[in-house]
Structure formats: structure tokens, C-alpha cells
Design a protein around this motif. Sequence first.
Motif, mmCIF file in Angstrom:
data_model
loop_
_atom_site.group_PDB
_atom_site.id
_atom_site.type_symbol
_atom_site.label_atom_id
_atom_site.label_comp_id
_atom_site.label_asym_id
_atom_site.label_seq_id
_atom_site.Cartn_x
_atom_site.Cartn_y
_atom_site.Cartn_z
ATOM 1 N N TYR A 1 2.035 7.672 7.409
ATOM 2 C CA TYR A 1 3.396 7.506 8.371
ATOM 3 C C TYR A 1 2.796 6.897 9.741
ATOM 4 O O TYR A 1 3.672 6.092 10.171
ATOM 5 N N GLU A 2 1.616 7.114 10.156
ATOM 6 C CA GLU A 2 1.109 6.495 11.499
ATOM 7 C C GLU A 2 0.987 4.961 11.475
ATOM 8 O O GLU A 2 1.397 4.222 12.042
ATOM 9 N N THR A 3 0.624 4.451 10.046
ATOM 10 C CA THR A 3 0.221 3.168 9.720
ATOM 11 C C THR A 3 1.771 2.520 9.586
ATOM 12 O O THR A 3 1.909 1.295 10.191
ATOM 13 N N LEU A 4 2.644 3.242 9.042
ATOM 14 C CA LEU A 4 3.966 2.699 8.705
ATOM 15 C C LEU A 4 4.969 2.535 10.149
ATOM 16 O O LEU A 4 5.285 1.554 10.370
ATOM 17 N N ALA A 5 4.700 3.567 10.944
ATOM 18 C CA ALA A 5 5.143 3.684 12.113
ATOM 19 C C ALA A 5 4.683 2.506 13.312
ATOM 20 O O ALA A 5 5.678 1.987 13.990
ATOM 21 N N ARG A 6 3.372 2.098 13.068
ATOM 22 C CA ARG A 6 2.973 0.829 13.909
ATOM 23 C C ARG A 6 3.542 -0.256 13.454
ATOM 24 O O ARG A 6 3.872 -1.184 14.434
ATOM 25 N N ASP B 1 0.638 -1.226 0.094
ATOM 26 C CA ASP B 1 -0.143 -0.005 0.076
ATOM 27 C C ASP B 1 0.832 1.211 0.042
ATOM 28 O O ASP B 1 1.209 1.707 1.019
ATOM 29 N N GLY B 2 1.060 1.573 -1.236
ATOM 30 C CA GLY B 2 1.804 2.951 -1.380
ATOM 31 C C GLY B 2 1.599 4.118 -0.756
ATOM 32 O O GLY B 2 2.200 5.097 -0.459
ATOM 33 N N ARG B 3 0.101 4.195 -0.395
ATOM 34 C CA ARG B 3 -0.612 5.367 0.121
ATOM 35 C C ARG B 3 -0.606 5.307 1.650
ATOM 36 O O ARG B 3 -1.417 6.095 2.165
ATOM 37 N N ALA B 4 -0.054 4.191 2.138
ATOM 38 C CA ALA B 4 -0.203 4.076 3.623
ATOM 39 C C ALA B 4 0.354 5.361 4.374
ATOM 40 O O ALA B 4 1.386 5.777 4.076
ATOM 41 N N ARG C 1 -5.924 5.152 3.697
ATOM 42 C CA ARG C 1 -5.388 4.421 2.075
ATOM 43 C C ARG C 1 -5.035 5.657 1.284
ATOM 44 O O ARG C 1 -4.171 5.484 0.326
ATOM 45 N N GLY C 2 -5.001 6.897 1.945
ATOM 46 C CA GLY C 2 -4.652 7.963 0.790
ATOM 47 C C GLY C 2 -3.897 8.866 1.786
ATOM 48 O O GLY C 2 -4.030 8.958 2.999
ATOM 49 N N ALA C 3 -2.847 9.451 1.108
ATOM 50 C CA ALA C 3 -1.979 10.660 1.677
ATOM 51 C C ALA C 3 -2.787 11.942 1.463
ATOM 52 O O ALA C 3 -3.328 12.190 0.363
ATOM 53 N N SER C 4 -2.755 12.824 2.457
ATOM 54 C CA SER C 4 -3.610 14.150 2.388
ATOM 55 C C SER C 4 -2.928 14.995 2.848
ATOM 56 O O SER C 4 -1.874 14.889 3.978
ATOM 57 N N GLY D 1 1.973 1.225 -5.424
ATOM 58 C CA GLY D 1 2.853 0.417 -4.560
ATOM 59 C C GLY D 1 4.429 0.967 -4.774
ATOM 60 O O GLY D 1 4.647 1.869 -5.717
ATOM 61 N N ALA D 2 5.386 0.440 -3.844
ATOM 62 C CA ALA D 2 6.836 0.745 -4.151
ATOM 63 C C ALA D 2 7.432 0.115 -5.112
ATOM 64 O O ALA D 2 7.321 -1.311 -5.040
ATOM 65 N N LEU D 3 8.215 0.608 -6.099
ATOM 66 C CA LEU D 3 9.256 0.050 -7.006
ATOM 67 C C LEU D 3 10.578 0.181 -6.458
ATOM 68 O O LEU D 3 11.187 1.438 -6.177
ATOM 69 N N VAL D 4 11.261 -0.760 -6.786
ATOM 70 C CA VAL D 4 12.898 -0.601 -6.542
ATOM 71 C C VAL D 4 13.379 -0.644 -7.709
ATOM 72 O O VAL D 4 13.047 -1.674 -8.780
ATOM 73 N N ARG D 5 13.943 0.420 -8.473
ATOM 74 C CA ARG D 5 14.554 0.646 -9.708
ATOM 75 C C ARG D 5 15.820 -0.343 -9.889
ATOM 76 O O ARG D 5 16.529 -0.280 -8.992
ATOM 77 N N MET D 6 16.170 -0.858 -10.882
ATOM 78 C CA MET D 6 17.171 -1.678 -11.064
ATOM 79 C C MET D 6 18.530 -0.653 -11.586
ATOM 80 O O MET D 6 18.517 -0.178 -12.668
ATOM 81 N N THR D 7 19.279 -0.370 -10.642
ATOM 82 C CA THR D 7 20.281 0.433 -10.933
ATOM 83 C C THR D 7 21.674 -0.007 -10.257
ATOM 84 O O THR D 7 21.661 -1.053 -9.595
#
Length: 327
Positions: free
Chosen positions: A24-29, A19-22, A324-327, A210-216
Motif C-alpha cells: 500500500y505504501e508503494t501504491l500510495a506513492r 505488480d499485484g503484490r505491491a 514485492r510481497g505482502a506480509s 497481477g490484477a484481473l478485471v472479470r468480464m461481468t
Amino acid sequence: MPGNLDEIDELLVRALHEDGRASYETLARLAGLARSTTKARVQRLLADGALRVVGAIHPAVFGLHQLGHVTIETGGPAVPVARQIAGLGEVSFVTTTAGRFAVTAELRAADLESFARGLARVQAVPGVRALQTMTFLRIWKDPYFPPGPLDSPGPLAHIDLDAADHALLAHLRVDGRASFAELASVTGLSPGATRARVLRLLDTGVVHIGALVRMTPLSRVHTMGFALHVNGDIEPVARKIAALPEIDCLATGIGWCGGIGTIRAGSLDDVLATLERVRGLPGVRTVEAWTHLRAIKEENDRALPLAGQGARHGSVSVATGSGRGAS
């Protein structure tokens, strides 16, 4: 992944992939950290541009119903060939590789006839000696698409998209964490109506943030592709492979092999362990693998930069919020 990631960084990346729009509170938990510490970690992960949070959009939104993979042998250096292939409009993804193949590519077209024309253009690139093709029938897992399995061609008969929807998708494709106020400015709708639109697009599978990790060259992630041959029905095998957390992509179809996939892991030991698990699955006859070295073109490179962003193309602006959204 960029830099040297610890276990908490990897946890945050996995959470953002889901969930790329999670908020920071959700991620912190999830991480067991303070919100400010979590925000600093996420911003550090995003800072060098190797990690992005973007909207992965159903290919049918762009009128793309025929997708496939090509492995290419070259008669000389691979990089010039890969760059020319990357310039073709039908091509969405190109890498240089180590192994029997020098270059891999993914093609996306409106129909089988257009796909065949794209293949002919790849074959005509100077330096291409031989190619092998698999056309996709089902996409089980792909970070550039909403969660699968997606049948190919995949219609969107269940939802009608208007101009406001397309404006939202174009913006989310570049900046998956854009605030609802920012998204409202591109649609002409109120933030509340925009939020409802975004949630509808998410819930119906038109887009996944979602998060993408670029191939570098700076990435610490090891990326390996593989071709799969099975005995009998491929679907039960594909379901088991797609469920492995290290599997980044998996598609099944018809052509030189029954399935094409990608393993991404933080160490070669983890890559090998996953490859061995795939090889050991009941029904798997053979697995051929190659190492991805450099991404010459990635699907999201096709996304137009947002107005006024310039060098921000491919990066994200992180916003705070809840739900689900960043505001």
C-alpha cells in the motif's frame, strides 16, 4: 471495471496489474494519496469480486503445451451452447459475443493430439454449426500468463518445481496477495524460506501476480476481440500491437487467421481508437472484430478454492507489506 472508476482508480488497477503484490505504501506513492486512503480504494475495487489479484501461472506448470482459440457459429441461441462448451475439460475460457460469431473459446491441452480431441468435442456440442480455429505458436500478452512473449509449447527447462513450489502456486493462483506467513503454512517452510521461493518463482517467469478485471454485466469495461491477417512476417506487427496499453491479450499462430487479440478499454471511443491504430499499422491486411458480451468461463475458474474459503473462491484477502510481497 467495476463501478465508476476515476483516474486514480484506473492508475491503481494498472499498478496492480504490473505488480499485484505491491505494498500500500508503494501504491500510495504512485497515486499521491495517503496510505489509508489508498488501502480503502483498493479494498473497494476488490469488494465486489469483479477485480481480483491472482497468480498468472505459466501453462507448462500444468503440463499444457498446446493452446488455441476457437470462434463458433451457432444454429440457435448461443448461451446454452456456450455453457456446454464451458463444461469441457480442455476449455479454459468461453464468452458469448456479438457479431458473426456467437461464442468464442480457448482450449489448452497437453499436446496436439489432445487438442484435436478437444476440438472434436466442441464440434459435437449440439447447436454448434461451424467453428474456426487458430493454434497458438506465441503468446505475446495475456493477463492469465506471465509477461510474454511465451512460445507455445513453452517448456520450463530452466527450473525444477517441487511439492512446496506447487503448493505455493496453487495458493497464489487464488490469492495473489496472500502473506508470506499464510503461504508458509501451506508449504511447511519458514516465512523467510517461503519469501525466497516466491521471489524465485516470480523472477523466473513461472508466475506473475497481477490484477484481473472479470468480464461481468456490471463491468464498465468494453471488451472487443479481433482476428488479424497480415502481409508478410507477423512478428513486427505483433510487437507493436502488444505494446498498446489497451491490448489485453494477443497470440499469434496458424489457422484461420494469423493472430487473435482482445481490446479492453473504459469507453467505446477508446476501443475504436485502438482498433483503428491496429488497422493502420504497416503490414496489417484485414482486421475482423467482435464484441464480448458475457464470460461464461474464465481460466481462473479452474483454480481450486482455498481450504475454508468457500464463497471466497475468486476473491482475495488484501494484506499489507513492503517490497514485492505482502506480509
